[in-house]
Design a protein around this motif. Structure first.
Motif, PDB file in Angstrom:
ATOM      1  N   MET A  96      -6.668  -2.851  -8.034  1.00  0.00           N
ATOM      2  CA  MET A  96      -5.383  -2.298  -7.596  1.00  0.00           C
ATOM      3  C   MET A  96      -4.591  -3.355  -6.831  1.00  0.00           C
ATOM      4  O   MET A  96      -5.120  -4.087  -6.020  1.00  0.00           O
ATOM      5  CB  MET A  96      -5.636  -1.090  -6.693  1.00  0.00           C
ATOM      6  CG  MET A  96      -4.365  -0.473  -6.168  1.00  0.00           C
ATOM      7  SD  MET A  96      -4.684   0.898  -5.029  1.00  0.00           S
ATOM      8  CE  MET A  96      -5.245   0.048  -3.561  1.00  0.00           C
ATOM      9  N   ASN A  97      -3.297  -3.403  -7.154  1.00  0.00           N
ATOM     10  CA  ASN A  97      -2.408  -4.299  -6.424  1.00  0.00           C
ATOM     11  C   ASN A  97      -1.866  -3.557  -5.207  1.00  0.00           C
ATOM     12  O   ASN A  97      -1.014  -2.675  -5.318  1.00  0.00           O
ATOM     13  CB  ASN A  97      -1.276  -4.729  -7.372  1.00  0.00           C
ATOM     14  CG  ASN A  97      -0.285  -5.651  -6.687  1.00  0.00           C
ATOM     15  OD1 ASN A  97      -0.150  -5.647  -5.470  1.00  0.00           O
ATOM     16  ND2 ASN A  97       0.403  -6.440  -7.497  1.00  0.00           N
ATOM     17  N   LEU A  98      -2.387  -3.909  -4.032  1.00  0.00           N
ATOM     18  CA  LEU A  98      -2.047  -3.188  -2.800  1.00  0.00           C
ATOM     19  C   LEU A  98      -0.549  -3.260  -2.499  1.00  0.00           C
ATOM     20  O   LEU A  98       0.069  -2.285  -2.073  1.00  0.00           O
ATOM     21  CB  LEU A  98      -2.851  -3.773  -1.634  1.00  0.00           C
ATOM     22  CG  LEU A  98      -2.667  -3.044  -0.306  1.00  0.00           C
ATOM     23  CD1 LEU A  98      -3.357  -1.687  -0.334  1.00  0.00           C
ATOM     24  CD2 LEU A  98      -3.201  -3.885   0.854  1.00  0.00           C
ATOM     25  N   ASP A  99       0.041  -4.450  -2.749  1.00  0.00           N
ATOM     26  CA  ASP A  99       1.468  -4.605  -2.445  1.00  0.00           C
ATOM     27  C   ASP A  99       2.327  -3.740  -3.362  1.00  0.00           C
ATOM     28  O   ASP A  99       3.296  -3.134  -2.918  1.00  0.00           O
ATOM     29  CB  ASP A  99       1.873  -6.080  -2.581  1.00  0.00           C
ATOM     30  CG  ASP A  99       1.231  -6.929  -1.478  1.00  0.00           C
ATOM     31  OD1 ASP A  99       1.121  -6.423  -0.350  1.00  0.00           O
ATOM     32  OD2 ASP A  99       0.838  -8.080  -1.772  1.00  0.00           O
ATOM     33  N   LEU A 100       1.942  -3.688  -4.639  1.00  0.00           N
ATOM     34  CA  LEU A 100       2.707  -2.860  -5.575  1.00  0.00           C
ATOM     35  C   LEU A 100       2.592  -1.384  -5.189  1.00  0.00           C
ATOM     36  O   LEU A 100       3.570  -0.640  -5.218  1.00  0.00           O
ATOM     37  CB  LEU A 100       2.216  -3.074  -7.014  1.00  0.00           C
ATOM     38  CG  LEU A 100       2.952  -2.254  -8.072  1.00  0.00           C
ATOM     39  CD1 LEU A 100       4.446  -2.592  -8.116  1.00  0.00           C
ATOM     40  CD2 LEU A 100       2.341  -2.465  -9.464  1.00  0.00           C
ATOM     41  N   LYS A 101       1.382  -0.973  -4.798  1.00  0.00           N
ATOM     42  CA  LYS A 101       1.188   0.420  -4.365  1.00  0.00           C
ATOM     43  C   LYS A 101       2.054   0.725  -3.148  1.00  0.00           C
ATOM     44  O   LYS A 101       2.774   1.726  -3.112  1.00  0.00           O
ATOM     45  CB  LYS A 101      -0.289   0.665  -4.031  1.00  0.00           C
ATOM     46  CG  LYS A 101      -0.585   2.113  -3.671  1.00  0.00           C
ATOM     47  CD  LYS A 101      -1.814   2.272  -2.792  1.00  0.00           C
ATOM     48  CE  LYS A 101      -1.508   1.928  -1.352  1.00  0.00           C
ATOM     49  NZ  LYS A 101      -2.573   2.212  -0.394  1.00  0.00           N
ATOM     50  N   ASN A 102       2.006  -0.139  -2.156  1.00  0.00           N
ATOM     51  CA  ASN A 102       2.818   0.071  -0.949  1.00  0.00           C
ATOM     52  C   ASN A 102       4.302   0.097  -1.254  1.00  0.00           C
ATOM     53  O   ASN A 102       5.058   0.894  -0.703  1.00  0.00           O
ATOM     54  CB  ASN A 102       2.539  -1.036   0.081  1.00  0.00           C
ATOM     55  CG  ASN A 102       1.199  -0.835   0.763  1.00  0.00           C
ATOM     56  OD1 ASN A 102       0.643   0.265   0.727  1.00  0.00           O
ATOM     57  ND2 ASN A 102       0.681  -1.890   1.368  1.00  0.00           N
ATOM     58  N   TYR A 103       4.711  -0.795  -2.154  1.00  0.00           N
ATOM     59  CA  TYR A 103       6.132  -0.859  -2.479  1.00  0.00           C
ATOM     60  C   TYR A 103       6.572   0.385  -3.252  1.00  0.00           C
ATOM     61  O   TYR A 103       7.642   0.940  -2.999  1.00  0.00           O
ATOM     62  CB  TYR A 103       6.457  -2.137  -3.274  1.00  0.00           C
ATOM     63  CG  TYR A 103       7.929  -2.270  -3.540  1.00  0.00           C
ATOM     64  CD1 TYR A 103       8.822  -2.477  -2.488  1.00  0.00           C
ATOM     65  CD2 TYR A 103       8.441  -2.142  -4.830  1.00  0.00           C
ATOM     66  CE1 TYR A 103      10.185  -2.560  -2.713  1.00  0.00           C
ATOM     67  CE2 TYR A 103       9.808  -2.230  -5.065  1.00  0.00           C
ATOM     68  CZ  TYR A 103      10.673  -2.440  -4.004  1.00  0.00           C
ATOM     69  OH  TYR A 103      12.025  -2.506  -4.223  1.00  0.00           O
ATOM     70  N   THR A 104       5.732   0.844  -4.168  1.00  0.00           N
ATOM     71  CA  THR A 104       6.047   2.072  -4.916  1.00  0.00           C
ATOM     72  C   THR A 104       6.159   3.245  -3.950  1.00  0.00           C
ATOM     73  O   THR A 104       7.058   4.087  -4.074  1.00  0.00           O
ATOM     74  CB  THR A 104       4.967   2.361  -5.980  1.00  0.00           C
ATOM     75  OG1 THR A 104       4.778   1.188  -6.769  1.00  0.00           O
ATOM     76  CG2 THR A 104       5.382   3.498  -6.899  1.00  0.00           C
ATOM     77  N   LEU A 105       5.264   3.289  -2.969  1.00  0.00           N
ATOM     78  CA  LEU A 105       5.321   4.364  -1.973  1.00  0.00           C
ATOM     79  C   LEU A 105       6.578   4.258  -1.103  1.00  0.00           C
ATOM     80  O   LEU A 105       7.165   5.265  -0.715  1.00  0.00           O
ATOM     81  CB  LEU A 105       4.068   4.355  -1.090  1.00  0.00           C
ATOM     82  CG  LEU A 105       2.804   4.912  -1.753  1.00  0.00           C
ATOM     83  CD1 LEU A 105       1.595   4.704  -0.849  1.00  0.00           C
ATOM     84  CD2 LEU A 105       2.956   6.396  -2.100  1.00  0.00           C
TER      85      LEU A 105
ATOM     86  N   ALA B 191       0.293   7.301  -7.687  1.00  0.00           N
ATOM     87  CA  ALA B 191      -1.000   7.990  -7.805  1.00  0.00           C
ATOM     88  C   ALA B 191      -1.915   7.252  -8.779  1.00  0.00           C
ATOM     89  O   ALA B 191      -3.119   7.120  -8.556  1.00  0.00           O
ATOM     90  CB  ALA B 191      -0.801   9.433  -8.242  1.00  0.00           C
ATOM     91  N   LYS B 192      -1.337   6.742  -9.866  1.00  0.00           N
ATOM     92  CA  LYS B 192      -2.121   5.958 -10.835  1.00  0.00           C
ATOM     93  C   LYS B 192      -2.736   4.740 -10.164  1.00  0.00           C
ATOM     94  O   LYS B 192      -3.875   4.358 -10.433  1.00  0.00           O
ATOM     95  CB  LYS B 192      -1.193   5.475 -11.962  1.00  0.00           C
ATOM     96  CG  LYS B 192      -1.331   6.283 -13.237  1.00  0.00           C
ATOM     97  CD  LYS B 192      -0.613   5.577 -14.361  1.00  0.00           C
ATOM     98  CE  LYS B 192      -0.014   6.632 -15.285  1.00  0.00           C
ATOM     99  NZ  LYS B 192       1.089   6.096 -16.098  1.00  0.00           N
ATOM    100  N   GLN B 193      -1.958   4.120  -9.294  1.00  0.00           N
ATOM    101  CA  GLN B 193      -2.442   2.913  -8.629  1.00  0.00           C
ATOM    102  C   GLN B 193      -3.492   3.233  -7.570  1.00  0.00           C
ATOM    103  O   GLN B 193      -4.426   2.485  -7.368  1.00  0.00           O
ATOM    104  CB  GLN B 193      -1.275   2.166  -7.992  1.00  0.00           C
ATOM    105  CG  GLN B 193      -0.258   1.702  -9.015  1.00  0.00           C
ATOM    106  CD  GLN B 193       0.993   1.219  -8.334  1.00  0.00           C
ATOM    107  OE1 GLN B 193       0.927   0.385  -7.450  1.00  0.00           O
ATOM    108  NE2 GLN B 193       2.142   1.736  -8.721  1.00  0.00           N
TER     109      GLN B 193
END
Lengths: 250, 97
Positions: free
Chosen positions: A1-10, A58-60
């Motif tokens: 999982m790309n943590l930065d992408l998850k945080n940015y999507t959130l 959620a996917k991430q």
């Protein structure tokens, strides 16, 4: 999982979710029926956008996370929305001023996201931009109406802009996840968005015969999960039902 | 202080649902000016993709026939059945007219 992408999507999802939830409070309380419906439509636009983004987040996140678990079972410190989206509505002038300042930022942000290097964010942005452009137009027109309206409407909207100004700074100061996404051309360079935002906001305020506040001390923290005292209440209202009855079905 | 509706006029709203059809009256609403009447009409009457074009007209600009004149205006047409195109056969090749 790309943590930065998850945080940015959130970050994107939570701005839409919290602003939409807050705006929904006008439902049934608008000054006239027509504007009540207009605000409810806009609120639902935001919720629709947040659903698409939360599904992607959620996917991430994985581990069985869903859009609902992210909306209803995260705690305050895990929400990454800008502080301006969680502030109370107060009066009509304050609500529209809050939306005008955010919508203008959101428009330039999504204009970039339409060409994001992340394909899902790109697709969501291309779908959402029509709504977001309409929101920006809607709130800007109300600022002009009130600013260039009666003495009372002018004073109320000027006060609102003055009070809200300190919540505009964090729009343009990226957190570490946003910064990483900017480097990957997934997200816009937030410092650069500021110029476009300043220009548009100045232009509208001038037509509205309003005074643009001086740059000054700015609030921050939303992007990292540090929120105002208003956030707990909005989450309590939004989350209490699924938390009390986790298996409840609509 | 003025009540919110004091300077909000009533507008009649006409929506065209697709190209080739004419605008149809769908209802009325409040708005302070024509621009906002269009926006309000968009939110009140086209939320479910009902339209591709909106007209708004101030209600005060509409002149209506008087209910008292119903008889002289409309009953003379009642006994003139020959005005309906029902006295000749339509060739079947034409289909629906």
């Amino acid at each position: 999982m790309n943590l930065d992408l998850k945080n940015y999507t959130l970050f994107l999802a939570d701005n839409a979710l919290i602003l939409g939830q807050r705006l929904g409070e006008w439902c049934g309380h608008g000054p006239v029926l027509e504007q009540d419906i207009a605000l409810t439509n806009i609120s639902l636009d935001h919720l629709g956008q947040s659903r698409m983004l939360l599904q992607y987040a959620a996917k991430q996140v994985g581990n069985g996370a869903t859009e609902d678990s992210l909306a209803f079972f995260r705690n305050e410190g895990e929400f990454r929305n800008l502080l301006i989206t969680e502030l109370p509505n107060n009066d009509w002038a304050y609500t529209l001023a809050k939306h005008f300042l955010f919508d203008t930022f959101n428009f330039f942000q999504y204009e970039f996201l339409m060409n994001s290097k992340d394909e899902t964010i790109q697709a969501i942005a291309r779908k959402a931009i029509k709504e977001i452009a309409y929101h920006a137009q809607f709130s800007a027109e109300w600022i002009i109406r009130m600013g260039d309206g009666t003495e009372e409407s002018h004073q109320r909207v000027q006060n609102a802009i003055d009070e809200l100004w300190m919540y505009t700074g964090e729009m343009f100061v990226a957190d570490s996840s946003s910064e990483a996404m900017t480097k990957a051309a997934v997200a816009p360079d937030y410092a650069l968005l500021k110029e476009q935002w300043q220009e548009k906001v100045s232009q509208v305020l001038e037509i509205a015969t309003l005074v643009k506040p001086e740059e000054g001390w700015m609030q921050k923290g939303g992007r990292e999960g540090k929120h105002t005292e208003h956030m707990g209440y909005i989450l309590a209202e939004m989350q209490h039902l699924p938390r009390t009855y986790p298996t409840a079905k609509w | 202080m003025d009540k919110p509706n004091d300077n909000w006029k009533i507008w009649e709203v006409f929506i065209r649902s697709k190209n080739g059809l004419s605008h149809k009256h769908v209802g009325s609403l409040h708005a302070p000016d024509a621009d906002m009447a269009i926006k309000n009409a968009r939110d009140v009457y086209t939320r479910r993709s009902e339209g591709i074009s909106i007209w708004v007209v101030p209600s005060e600009a509409v002149t209506a026939s008087s209910p008292d004149e119903k008889e002289p205006l409309f009953t003379p047409a009642d006994d003139k059945v020959y005005r309906h195109p029902t006295f000749y056969e339509i060739p079947s090749e034409i289909g629906h007219m």
